[in-house]
Write a protein that holds these residues in place. Structure first.
Motif, mmCIF file in Angstrom:
data_model
loop_
_atom_site.group_PDB
_atom_site.id
_atom_site.type_symbol
_atom_site.label_atom_id
_atom_site.label_comp_id
_atom_site.label_asym_id
_atom_site.label_seq_id
_atom_site.Cartn_x
_atom_site.Cartn_y
_atom_site.Cartn_z
ATOM 1 N N ALA A 117 0.836 -1.205 0.000
ATOM 2 C CA ALA A 117 0.000 0.000 0.000
ATOM 3 C C ALA A 117 0.870 1.254 0.000
ATOM 4 O O ALA A 117 0.564 2.238 -0.704
ATOM 5 N N ALA A 118 1.957 1.249 0.757
ATOM 6 C CA ALA A 118 2.818 2.429 0.858
ATOM 7 C C ALA A 118 3.422 2.814 -0.491
ATOM 8 O O ALA A 118 3.619 3.989 -0.782
ATOM 9 N N THR A 119 3.722 1.808 -1.333
ATOM 10 C CA THR A 119 4.284 2.123 -2.649
ATOM 11 C C THR A 119 3.270 2.812 -3.542
ATOM 12 O O THR A 119 3.644 3.435 -4.554
ATOM 13 N N LEU A 120 1.987 2.720 -3.204
ATOM 14 C CA LEU A 120 0.916 3.365 -3.970
ATOM 15 C C LEU A 120 0.471 4.666 -3.319
ATOM 16 O O LEU A 120 -0.545 5.250 -3.717
ATOM 17 N N GLY A 121 1.215 5.112 -2.305
ATOM 18 C CA GLY A 121 0.851 6.342 -1.616
ATOM 19 C C GLY A 121 -0.305 6.180 -0.655
ATOM 20 O O GLY A 121 -1.058 7.127 -0.410
ATOM 21 N N LEU A 122 -0.442 4.984 -0.093
ATOM 22 C CA LEU A 122 -1.504 4.715 0.878
ATOM 23 C C LEU A 122 -0.885 4.217 2.176
ATOM 24 O O LEU A 122 -0.178 3.200 2.185
ATOM 25 N N GLU A 144 -5.035 5.723 4.311
ATOM 26 C CA GLU A 144 -4.997 7.172 4.199
ATOM 27 C C GLU A 144 -3.964 7.559 3.144
ATOM 28 O O GLU A 144 -2.880 6.977 3.087
ATOM 29 N N GLU A 145 -4.297 8.533 2.328
ATOM 30 C CA GLU A 145 -3.392 8.943 1.268
ATOM 31 C C GLU A 145 -2.200 9.694 1.829
ATOM 32 O O GLU A 145 -2.303 10.424 2.810
ATOM 33 N N GLY A 146 -1.047 9.470 1.191
ATOM 34 C CA GLY A 146 0.184 10.119 1.607
ATOM 35 C C GLY A 146 1.233 9.956 0.528
ATOM 36 O O GLY A 146 0.944 9.459 -0.576
ATOM 37 N N PRO A 147 2.463 10.353 0.808
ATOM 38 C CA PRO A 147 3.527 10.205 -0.188
ATOM 39 C C PRO A 147 3.829 8.728 -0.447
ATOM 40 O O PRO A 147 3.775 7.906 0.465
ATOM 41 N N ALA A 148 4.129 8.405 -1.691
ATOM 42 C CA ALA A 148 4.444 7.021 -2.056
ATOM 43 C C ALA A 148 5.832 6.645 -1.560
ATOM 44 O O ALA A 148 6.782 7.434 -1.647
ATOM 45 N N ALA A 149 5.955 5.436 -1.015
ATOM 46 C CA ALA A 149 7.249 4.934 -0.531
ATOM 47 C C ALA A 149 8.018 4.303 -1.689
ATOM 48 O O ALA A 149 7.436 3.742 -2.609
ATOM 49 N N ASP A 150 9.332 4.399 -1.598
ATOM 50 C CA ASP A 150 10.200 3.796 -2.607
ATOM 51 C C ASP A 150 10.619 2.413 -2.102
ATOM 52 O O ASP A 150 11.525 2.286 -1.279
#
Length: 374
Positions: A117-122, A144-150
């Motif tokens: 989810a974090a890679t999609l900005g969630l 919750e929406e946020g910056p996408a993780a690398d």
């Protein structure tokens, strides 16, 4: 002239295959050309999933589980609110009677879900719902929406249990520090060649021998065997010839001529014990992953730590093979002499070692619409 049965036995155990089919001994599956294998239609009523949800759920489902039973279900309450459930039909009551390993698996599922989810900005906000190990509703997830993780999601695809080819070289201090950091210090490393390592080698073999003698545990094991392509496509779970480490003639022979019931013979059980003994002597030592309680929340956290550890090990070229029957069997040797004496509870016993080449993952997983409903 060799009998067919003798020929089979020699082929089957030319490599080391049967030891350690507990948590972590699980795989996912793509066709040999890398494309998804054919699947059945969804088995649980669900609205069509958007691409983001499909991506998250696919990578979440790459989490390990005992016998690759995949004991998760997901209820979609709203687009950004999911309930993660334990599927009671996928329990392993004879080797995991209190759902300890099931909860560890669901913890690993939640870790993969959060990473994907974090890679999609969630950002996945997780609320623990379960308070008893037999509860069905385990956690609520809000996105919750946020910056996408690398983060390279290929690492989740590559992670697998590795049984063979582990180097006897001890884990370097820098690599051990990285592995320990993923578990927030809840690891104990036992280096190859130490008295404690020798004790663990003997103990895991004895625990496997105890489990091999139990008809209920072995019958549970064979119920999850998928020995031919029809069974693989029908179930998309369980233990396959490839995940046991078979290939070539041995794989063809087992898939063509054997049935799961053949694995219940005394001779096959003893061969499993012998294979486990050979495995236990390989590698650079052992990692014990611990926590402080058997509470639902703590087991989920421990499962998440294990998944972080396994992913870091994969990146470092370190094989991990869970051999946790010692935690499943009554009468198995005690680990008290290896623990820190601070109320630590062992949740994973992991054989570890460097490997020259991390093997290709053998992936077998149910598609999301088999375990999601709304």
């Amino acid at each position: 002239m060799k009998t067919r049965r003798k020929f089979l036995t020699e082929l089957l155990f030319a490599g080391v295959i049967l030891g350690g089919c507990s948590l972590g001994s699980s795989y996912s599956f793509l066709g040999r050309n890398g494309s998804p294998a054919p699947v059945q239609q969804g088995q649980i009523e669900c609205q069509p999933l958007d691409m983001a949800s499909q991506t998250i759920l696919h990578h979440a489902s790459l989490a390990p589980s005992g016998h690759n039973c995949q004991p998760w279900r997901v209820r979609l309450c709203q687009h950004h609110k999911w309930i993660i459930e334990a599927d009671p039909t996928r329990r392993l009551p004879y080797v995991d009677s209190n759902n300890r390993e099931l909860l560890l698996s669901l913890g690993a599922f939640l870790e993969n879900l959060s990473i994907a989810a974090a890679t999609l900005g969630l950002h996945a906000e997780i609320e623990i719902l379960g308070s008893d190990s037999m509860d069905r509703e385990i956690a609520r997830v809000f996105f919750e929406e946020g910056p996408a993780a690398d983060y390279n999601l290929q690492l989740l695809e590559r992670r697998r249990t590795v049984r063979k080819g582990l180097s006897p070289r001890v884990i370097s201090p820098s690599d051990l520090a990285r592995l320990t950091a993923t578990t927030e210090g809840q690891t104990i490393y036992v280096a190859r060649g130490s008295k404690q390592s020798t004790y663990l080698e003997d103990s895991v073999v004895e625990a496997f021998r105890l489990q091999a003698r139990r008809d209920d545990a072995q019958e549970e094991f064979v119920r999850w065997l998928r020995l031919n392509k029809n069974e693989i496509m029908r179930h998309r779970d369980g233990i396959t010839t490839q995940s046991m480490g078979l290939g070539g003639i041995a794989e063809w022979y087992v898939s063509t001529f054997m049935s799961p019931a053949d694995f219940l013979s005394d001779k096959m059980r003893q061969k499993g014990v012998d294979a486990t003994a050979a495995q236990a002597r390989e590698g650079g030592g052992w990692l014990l992953l611990t926590n402080r309680s058997q509470a639902v929340a703590d087991l989920l956290t421990c499962g998440r730590r294990f998944q972080r550890l396994a992913l870091a090990a994969c990146e470092l070229g370190i094989a991990i093979h869970p051999m946790s029957q010692i935690l499943e069997e009554e009468g198995a040797p005690s680990l008290d002499g290896i623990l820190r004496g601070d109320s630590s509870i062992p949740q994973f016993v992991l054989r570890v070692g460097y490997i020259d080449r991390y093997p290709t993952s053998v992936r077998l997983r149910r598609p999301a619409d088999w375990f999601v409903y709304s």
